[in-house]
Scaffold this active site. Structure first.
Site, short mmCIF file in Angstrom:
data_model
loop_
_atom_site.label_atom_id
_atom_site.label_comp_id
_atom_site.label_asym_id
_atom_site.label_seq_id
_atom_site.Cartn_x
_atom_site.Cartn_y
_atom_site.Cartn_z
N GLU A 266 0.85 -1.06 0.03
CA GLU A 266 0.01 0.04 -0.22
C GLU A 266 0.97 1.28 0.11
O GLU A 266 1.43 1.54 1.00
CB GLU A 266 -1.05 0.04 1.19
CG GLU A 266 -2.03 0.68 0.91
CD GLU A 266 -1.68 2.45 1.50
OE1 GLU A 266 -1.73 3.21 0.54
OE2 GLU A 266 -1.64 2.60 2.54
N CYS A 300 -1.43 9.11 2.81
CA CYS A 300 -1.53 8.66 1.49
C CYS A 300 -2.81 9.09 0.32
O CYS A 300 -2.74 9.44 -0.82
CB CYS A 300 -1.27 7.27 1.36
SG CYS A 300 -2.20 6.17 2.21
#
Length: 492
Positions: A266, A300
């Site tokens: 990720e 993010c």
């Protein structure tokens, strides 16, 4: 420890002189320490022992032996789910401590840390519920009339590498599904944020002592990148799962490829929010500013590219500036503030370098750009960078700070093209008075998550990225499936 800095005199965290291997705190072979720096005072608030390569090897050995013994892997998944619920209960009991640690380690403010920690404990329970609902054996009829069983089995020893910007949350995404699936894990924490995982280790240690988790199943170590690579290349590790930058993700994938280890990643994002001409700006500004500046932009999924038409550009910029002025910035230990400093001096310097780079490439600063007038704390004000073109560094690279790029588009097709013109594909948003129209545009954006007319954050739903934003999914049944292998057993 006790600090001498008057700004942190009331903030004390225990030093952590040992490493957590196989379910117990033990003496490290390392003589190196990690200083935990409070991002507001810039003072040391605790020290944590840095794990050595030998410590990591011992942790992997403990995980390998425990998995091969099969005690945890063969424990009914419903029982494992009950243990995960108990982990959540015990973390909940330590919520005030977790909130304080989150403020010190990441720089988030009191209300944000409280919200984040409470949400994370809910994620632990969500994983337990998914585990209770999973089908481990699916009976299927073959073309020849016979029966085959498609079986889900834990995929072994998982090396779990987590970042500094949300340690307990990332444990919920990675370590907890791995445990629910029956894996043994070595959790490698960031040197910038080792305290929260240490609290998690305390809870695991209690459950090991009570016989609810076997010895060897869980280790927690804090280490630098060089020691982390020892975990990635160890042939006893079956699955490496990582959250962090795309550059490090590429390195992990390259190392793991040498032995064809399973990898889940990720990674970074440079998410675009498309504001269509018919969008109601009052509604847009209820979600867009925090969508870009959550955790002071240290997320993010932050919406850091705002795409507006040439027609509505000035109106959108004015509304965004007014909305950012409503977000109080300051001492993260004060409950009245919503935005705090960045996590470290290094992170602040990185963000400021991107702002300077944008100016040198022809962009202009429409709002913010400074340190907010603070003489301490790693602050960068919420910043709007205007006149950005999508080929600029500020538009293509992940800044990881509260910096929003305003990019104009000519029409809808141009907006979609700009949104997709990125190595990343993690998140995104579309705003329009016509929800159906926004939905159709959302389907054209190549990202793992797209919000339509809102800012939904629900990590119990599958989450992950396209392109260089990652491999695999977290959350929901898909997140649990990452830690299973599929076996087919043909019955005669």
């Amino acid at each position: 420890m006790t600090t001498t800095d008057p700004r942190t005199a009331a903030i004390t965290f225990d030093d952590r002189p040992d490493v957590f291997i196989g379910g117990k705190w033990v003496e490290s072979t390392s003589d190196e320490w990690i200083d935990v720096i409070d991002s507001w005072s810039e003072g040391v608030v605790a020290r944590v022992r840095s794990a050595s390569a030998d410590d990591v090897a011992a942790a992997v050995g403990a995980a390998r032996a425990s998995f091969d013994a099969g005690v945890w892997a063969s424990t009914p998944i419903e029982v494992r789910a009950d243990v995960i619920d108990e982990i959540a209960n015990r973390l909940d009991a330590r919520l005030p401590e977790l909130i304080q640690v989150g403020i010190a380690e990441v720089g988030v403010t009191v209300p944000v840390s409280a919200m984040t920690q409470e949400m994370t404990i809910g994620l632990f329970r969500a994983v337990a519920n998914e585990a209770r609902n999973v089908t481990l054996v699916d009976e299927r009829t073959r073309a020849d009339g016979g029966v085959s069983h498609v079986v889900k089995e834990p995929n072994g020893v998982a090396g779990v590498i987590i970042p500094w910007n949300g340690p307990i949350g990332t444990i919920a995404f990675k370590a907890i599904p791995a445990l629910a699936a029956g894996c043994s894990i070595v959790l490698k924490t960031s040197p910038e944020a080792p305290l929260s995982p240490s609290i998690f280790a305390d809870v695991i240690g209690e459950l090991v002592a009570e016989g609810r988790i076997p010895e060897g199943v869980v280790s927690v170590v804090a280490a630098d990148r060089e020691v982390s690579e020892a975990l990635v290349v160890d042939p006893r590790v079956d699955h490496v799962t990582f959250t962090g930058s795309t550059a490090v993700g590429r390195r992990i994938m390259a190392l793991a490829s040498e032995r064809v280890a399973k990898v889940s990643l990720e990674l970074g994002g440079k998410s675009a929010a498309i504001v269509l001409d018919d969008a109601d700006l009052s509604s847009v500004m209820q979600s867009l500013p925090m969508g870009g500046c959550m955790q002071s932009g240290q997320a993010c999924i932050a919406l850091t590219r705002v795409l507006v038409s040439e027609k509505r550009h000035d109106e959108v910029v004015a509304a965004y500036k007014a909305a950012l002025d409503m977000l109080p910035l300051g001492d993260p230990w004060q409950e009245t503030n919503f935005l705090g400093p960045l996590a470290s001096a290094r992170q602040r310097d990185r963000v400021e370098a991107y702002i300077e780079s944008a100016k040198s490439e022809g962009a202009t600063i429409a709002h913010g750009g400074g340190r907010g007038g603070f003489d301490h704390g790693y602050f960068v004000e919420p910043t709007i960078v205007d006149n950005v073109t999508n080929d600029m560094s500020i538009a293509q690279e992940e800044v990881f700070g509260p910096v929003i790029s305003i990019i104009t588009y000519k029409d809808e097709d141009d907006a979609v093209a700009i949104a997709n013109d990125s190595q990343y594909g993690l998140s995104g948003a579309v705003f329009s008075a016509d929800a159906e129209r926004a939905y159709e545009i959302a389907k054209r954006i190549r990202t793992g998550t797209v919000n339509v007319n809102g800012g939904v954050i629900d990590f119990t739903i599958p989450f992950g990225g396209y392109k260089q934003s990652g491999v695999g999914r977290e959350g929901g049944p898909e997140g649990l499936d990452e830690f299973f292998e599929t076996k087919t057993i043909h019955l005669s």
